[in-house]
Design a protein around this motif. Structure first.
Motif, PDB file in Angstrom:
ATOM      1  N   GLU A 543       1.538   3.120  13.977  1.00 48.78           N
ATOM      2  CA  GLU A 543       2.656   3.034  13.050  1.00 48.78           C
ATOM      3  C   GLU A 543       3.084   1.592  12.871  1.00 48.78           C
ATOM      4  O   GLU A 543       2.959   0.761  13.770  1.00 48.78           O
ATOM      5  N   SER A 548       1.200  -0.425   4.759  1.00 46.80           N
ATOM      6  CA  SER A 548       0.349   0.709   5.138  1.00 46.80           C
ATOM      7  C   SER A 548      -1.069   0.463   4.665  1.00 46.80           C
ATOM      8  O   SER A 548      -1.279  -0.028   3.548  1.00 46.80           O
ATOM      9  N   ASP A 572       0.824  -0.205   9.410  1.00 47.91           N
ATOM     10  CA  ASP A 572       0.722   1.244   9.562  1.00 47.91           C
ATOM     11  C   ASP A 572      -0.671   1.668   9.084  1.00 47.91           C
ATOM     12  O   ASP A 572      -1.053   1.375   7.948  1.00 47.91           O
ATOM     13  N   SER A 590       3.738   7.624   5.606  1.00 48.25           N
ATOM     14  CA  SER A 590       3.340   6.225   5.753  1.00 48.25           C
ATOM     15  C   SER A 590       4.010   5.350   4.697  1.00 48.25           C
ATOM     16  O   SER A 590       4.490   4.255   4.996  1.00 48.25           O
ATOM     17  N   ARG A 593       7.491   4.656   5.676  1.00 48.04           N
ATOM     18  CA  ARG A 593       7.668   3.693   6.762  1.00 48.04           C
ATOM     19  C   ARG A 593       7.581   2.244   6.295  1.00 48.04           C
ATOM     20  O   ARG A 593       8.207   1.364   6.867  1.00 48.04           O
ATOM     21  N   THR A 594       6.782   1.983   5.237  1.00 48.88           N
ATOM     22  CA  THR A 594       6.505   0.578   4.892  1.00 48.88           C
ATOM     23  C   THR A 594       6.888   0.173   3.463  1.00 48.88           C
ATOM     24  O   THR A 594       7.253  -0.973   3.231  1.00 48.88           O
TER      25      THR A 594
END
Length: 665
Positions: A543, A548, A572, A590, A593-594
């Motif tokens: 992660e 990503s 990630d 994903s 997250r980014t």
């Protein structure tokens, strides 16, 4: 036309008469319905009924037949309910294909009839697979496949006959030679004196017969069936006949010299058999009229019954669900998480994990058959099946001729009889020779008529080893576009074993891509026990929060290598593992997250799966993005042979610049 009853009783002959009359009377009704607009298309077999009916009468009811357009007599003689056949021809939901297929492009496992596809030739090798199943079980059965004079020009005809001869399979191949492939006469189709001469070239026996004489057809196929079972060998029968109407009704018959219709009308298979029965006293005129009146009433009654169903109301969820056969639940004791806790693991190479997965699959599934070029004593091009012959025998580990299409068709035939199969392509590049079987037969058969295709195709793929344009392609995108297939592409030894075992357990066709450059370069911990990893579930490699990289196969290791070399970046990495179906939840997570995404793959840029994933992210995750989704892929060229050219070709050489470009947003 001379008829020889050869011991058939009067009751037998009357039964034969009913069998040959029924398809003729149905056809006459269908032509009326066509003119009334109550059906949309019809391929007439008028003039050829003796072949289908004679074949069906000569076989056992549980012996598979692979019919084509003009084989209505197979369906009727096998006792398929007429109202349901009408529903099929009218495109109703209650038909055999739920309105998804046309006139004769459907099958029924209950009646041991395998539905055709429009490409015709692939039917032949399915019969090979069914016959192989009978041979493996030591059953006294045959399979039978039809083709036309035109179909004998297709490569599938030659491949299927060759495989059946090499493997000594009890298959009956019937050529319905009616003089024309649509409008192309046989004089423009082949140069041999008769098509049955081709039998000798494949080391099998053959015979040419009058295809309009019902008793000749019946007696020949009955005797050939006994020969095939006794000798465990295939046989080719050429039936000379003629179709009295067009290839299909819309095409007409203007290309046929009128005198041919006059000549063949004198050989009408129904009329001549009827005349002979009357002459022999087996049938009387009054009985004949009663039979016809009764049959006409049955047809009308069944047609009324068929039309009771209402119009189709599409249900999208049902359409999507029927693309794949249901997958049986895998026991929790075989799940990877449980196995990791209770099973011993040890580091092994990627290639050894594949080998171990195949071996475990063979032990788990006693009905699993492996097929491929050089996979038996030689152990395969990459030695993955080395030693398997000693463990499982040559019946289950089978060398094949260079007949990729026929072997894939045979794999489907095995599935009809409840077997599983794994077909190894020596290189993924070679699968193009069997493309039709995969994308049109294996992929579509469950959606078309509910028959599963329990086949795994292993495909050693990818570049990086200096193998040039025809041993290095990443061709997974060819297949991702095809509903009904599952596409698996592992990157680690643990995933390779678990995903292969999941693929072998799955009743759907699975294409299993194995990157050759990973075979001996990558090692990892792999449990010794049997386990499966779910198809369609991605793996989170690590992660991160800066960007990503969504990827699969060898590119997973490129991404990890880049991340290790740049510890200042929080990257990630998502290993998709399966490309069809895709794990959209993992992709969305994903992106969340980014906010910055690279889709990395070894395949060439244009038309690669990166475009599909990028589009999906743009449609469904737009509000999460801080930059446009970038694709990093290989050059839009064939794979070059020279190692320096190959390095420049591969997407890995552009990963750093792609990351820099993304971070600048």
């Amino acid at each position: 036309m001379q008829f020889d009853r050869k011991g058939l009783s009067d009751e037998d002959l009357l039964r034969f008469y009913l069998a040959i009359l029924k398809p003729r009377m149905i056809e006459e009704k269908m032509l009326v319905l066509l003119r009334q607009g109550r059906i949309s298309k019809w391929f007439s077999g008028i003039g050829q009924e003796a072949i289908s009916v004679g074949a069906a009468l000569a076989l056992q009811p549980d012996e598979w037949v692979m019919p084509l357009h003009r084989n209505l007599g197979i369906f009727t003689t096998r006792g398929m309910p007429l109202h349901k056949l009408f529903q099929q021809w009218q495109g109703q939901k209650e038909g055999y294909s739920k309105g998804r297929e046309r006139s004769f492009h459907f099958g029924s496992g209950e009646h041991h009839i395998c539905g055709m596809i429009s490409h015709l030739g692939p039917q032949l090798s399915i019969a090979d697979g069914v016959a192989l199943a009978h041979k493996l079980r030591r059953e006294d059965k045959v399979s039978l496949s039809f083709t036309g004079d035109g179909g004998t020009s297709e490569g599938d005809f030659h491949e299927a006959l060759n495989v059946s001869a090499v493997w000594d399979l009890p298959v009956i191949f019937i050529i319905e030679n009616n003089g024309y492939g649509l409008s192309t006469p046989v004089s423009e189709q082949y140069r041999c004196e008769s098509l049955v001469q081709r039998a000798k070239g494949y080391g099998m026996e053959g015979v040419c017969i009058d295809g309009n004489n019902l008793l000749t057809v019946y007696d020949t196929i009955k005797g050939v069936r006994e020969y095939c079972i006794r000798e465990q060998k295939p046989y080719l029968i050429e039936c000379m006949t003629f179709r009295m109407r067009g290839h299909e009704e819309a095409s007409g018959t203007k290309y046929v010299p009128p005198e041919l219709f006059v000549q063949w009308a004198e050989k009408d298979p129904v009329k001549k058999f009827e005349e002979w029965l009357l002459l022999e006293g087996v049938l009387t005129y009054s009985h004949m009229e009663q039979v016809k009146a009764s049959m006409k009433a049955e047809i009308e009654s069944e047609l009324v019954r068929a039309e009771l169903g209402g119009p189709i109301v599409p249900v999208t969820t049902e359409e999507l669900e029927d693309v794949y056969a249901p997958v049986p639940e895998v026991g929790t004791d075989k799940d990877i998480e449980t196995v990791r806790q209770f099973s011993t693991s040890r580091p092994i190479r990627f290639i050894d994990a594949i080998k171990e997965g195949l071996k475990s699959g063979m032990e788990e599934h006693s009905n699993l058959v492996l097929m491929g070029q050089d996979i038996a004593d030689y152990g395969g091009a990459f030695k993955i099946t080395e030693g398997f012959v000693e463990l499982f025998g040559k019946e289950r580990v089978r060398n094949t001729p260079l007949c990729e299409s026929a072997i894939l068709g045979a794999a489907l035939g095995l599935s009809l009889e409840g077997f599983k199969s794994m077909v190894e392509m020596q290189f993924a590049d070679f699968v193009s020779v069997g493309l039709n079987q995969i994308v049109n037969n294996l992929a579509k058969i469950h959606y078309r008529w509910g028959q599963h295709a329990d086949v795994v195709v292993r495909l050693p793929t990818g570049a990086g080893v200096g193998a040039g344009p025809f041993h290095s392609q990443s061709n997974e995108a060819w297949f991702v576009h095809t509903p009904g297939l599952k596409i698996v592409y592992p990157s680690t030894p643990e995933d390779a074993k678990g995903l292969l075992l999941a693929s072998l357990a799955d009743p759907n066709p699975v294409l299993f891509f194995e990157h050759k450059a990973l075979y001996r370069s990558i090692s990892g911990e792999v449990p010794e026990a049997y386990y499966t990893i779910p198809i369609g579930k991605a793996r989170i490699v690590q992660e991160g929060s800066d960007l990503s990289i969504i990827t699969y196969g060898a590119a997973v290791h490129w991404a990890k290598e880049y991340a290790d070399q740049h510890p200042e970046l929080s990257i990630d990495i998502v290993d998709l593992r399966s490309l069809l179906p895709l794990d959209y939840d993992a992709i969305r997570a994903s992106v969340t997250r980014t906010g910055k995404v690279i889709v990395l793959h070894e395949d060439t840029l244009t038309g690669g799966i990166g475009g599909e994933i990028s589009a999906w992210i743009g449609e469904h995750c737009f509000e999460l993005l801080d930059a446009p989704v970038l694709r990093c892929a290989s050059l839009d060229t064939p794979v070059p042979f020279n190692l320096e050219l190959e390095k420049n070709f591969l997407a890995k050489s552009r990963l750093a610049t792609t990351v820099d470009r993304l971070l600048r947003y």
